[in-house]
Enzyme design. Structure first.
Site, PDB file in Angstrom:
ATOM      1  N   ASP A   1      39.361  12.546 -16.857  1.00  0.00           N
ATOM      2  CA  ASP A   1      40.804  13.162 -15.810  1.00  0.00           C
ATOM      3  C   ASP A   1      39.980  13.056 -14.381  1.00  0.00           C
ATOM      4  OD1 ASP A   1      43.817  13.617 -15.698  1.00  0.00           O
ATOM      5  OD2 ASP A   1      42.427  15.338 -15.056  1.00  0.00           O
TER       6      ASP A   1
ATOM      7  N   HIS B   1      47.383  10.295 -23.211  1.00  0.00           N
ATOM      8  CA  HIS B   1      46.334  10.670 -21.681  1.00  0.00           C
ATOM      9  C   HIS B   1      45.121  11.441 -22.330  1.00  0.00           C
ATOM     10  CE1 HIS B   1      44.825  11.320 -17.580  1.00  0.00           C
ATOM     11  NE2 HIS B   1      44.985  13.065 -18.512  1.00  0.00           N
TER      12      HIS B   1
END
Length: 340
Positions: free
Chosen positions: A110, A307
């Site tokens: 991320d 994610h």
């Protein structure tokens, strides 16, 4: 040496605090061998690498997961500009030096992926290879980031724009930190994310909140106890330090003018969940890898994952990481691989 601050510390791992310019960084380390620095994203902690620390240690590496500045037990400077990309790069270099090493391999997820890529870009003398999870490398472009974000979304507001004004997102999140984190994690996880067509969590409805589109389910990768630990850390620190990373994107754009369009040339790895929305709205960055990541060794989409790929599919990510790391010692590595 500091006593463990998490009940989820892997057996044999140790917590430390090290000095960096302007503060201190908390880290958790395990194993011996070449240094692998693990950098988390938003809104996470060193804890997001809990599965990778023992796996990398068992594979013969010194695995070190940090709390990024603004998070957890690391320093949280008050000034917004203290979170520009160069400060994070300096932190990473200082951690490597504090651990008695000259070079390291760096892996990020991320926002940590962006920090890792820019660490490799700005300090190739220190970071000899870079692994990117979830978010692909995208070099500095022609348009100021906030101008670009303002152009998308129509009547709704892109989440990065929503995060720009100090105090605004905090007012929503800090009313119920645990509930907000639970919803954010679940909405981006492969086994709990909402069906397509229900409105994107990356856009704030007009007059609404980012959390209006969060789901209520609990993703399988996160237990109540782990959520309690993460929530307690953010309740203690607040979210401002974490959100300040978003508030420096224009400063980053200005600071990186010398590196406009520059590739990261070290050996690299990209791994993302096949259900991660980032690979859709950043598809152009992935397509540009032949020019932006010329040292790419392999690129993988992990089936069924959203994610939080290293937490959702730890065994698969550990296999991909260790295979890639070992390939760096091979003088004749295979051609770049792309797998699902």
């Amino acid at each position: 040496m500091q006593q463990a601050v998490s009940p989820f510390t892997p057996a044999g791992a140790q917590h430390r605090m090290v000095d960096v310019p302007g503060g201190r960084i908390h880290l958790v380390e395990q194993g011996a061998g070449p240094l692998v620095l693990l950098v988390h994203g938003f809104p996470e902690l060193w804890h997001s690498w809990r599965h990778q620390l023992p796996a990398l240690a068992a594979a013969g590496y010194r695995a070190v997961a940090i709390d990024v500045r603004g998070y957890g037990r690391s320093s949280c400077p008050e000034a917004v500009e203290a979170y520009r990309i160069g400060a994070h790069v300096e932190d990473n270099v200082a951690v490597v030096r504090a651990l008695g090493e000259e070079t390291a391999l760096i892996v990020g997820h991320d926002w940590g992926s962006t920090i890792a890529a820019n660490s490799a870009l700005l300090r190739p003398d220190v970071f000899s290879a870079v692994g990117l999870l979830g978010v692909p490398y995208a070099p500095r472009g022609a348009m100021r980031p906030t101008d670009a974000f303002a152009m998308i979304g129509g009547d709704e507001e892109f989440y990065v724009s929503h995060f720009q004004e100090p105090g605004r997102a905090e007012a929503e999140i800090e009313q119920d930190v645990r509930g907000w984190l639970a919803g954010f994690y679940a909405t981006l996880a492969g086994d709990t994310m909402p069906a397509s067509g229900e409105g994107s969590v990356f856009f704030v409805p007009k007059g609404g909140r980012l959390s209006d589109r969060f789901v209520k389910d609990r993703p399988s990768f996160l237990t109540d106890q782990q959520l309690d630990h993460c929530a307690a850390e953010f309740e203690r620190t607040g979210l401002t330090g974490a959100l300040n990373r978003y508030r420096n994107m224009d400063r980053d754009w200005e600071d990186l003018a010398e590196w406009d369009g520059a590739p990261v040339t070290q050996p690299s790895l990209f791994v993302a969940g096949e259900l991660d929305a980032s690979i859709t709205w950043l598809a152009d960055a992935i397509e540009a890898f032949p020019s932006t990541l010329p040292g790419l060794v392999s690129s993988h989409l992990v089936e069924g994952s959203g994610h939080w790929v290293q937490q959702e599919r730890p065994d698969e990510v550990n296999r991909l990481l260790t295979t890639w790391l070992r390939s760096l010692d091979d003088p004749t590595p295979p051609a770049p691989a792309r797998t699902r």
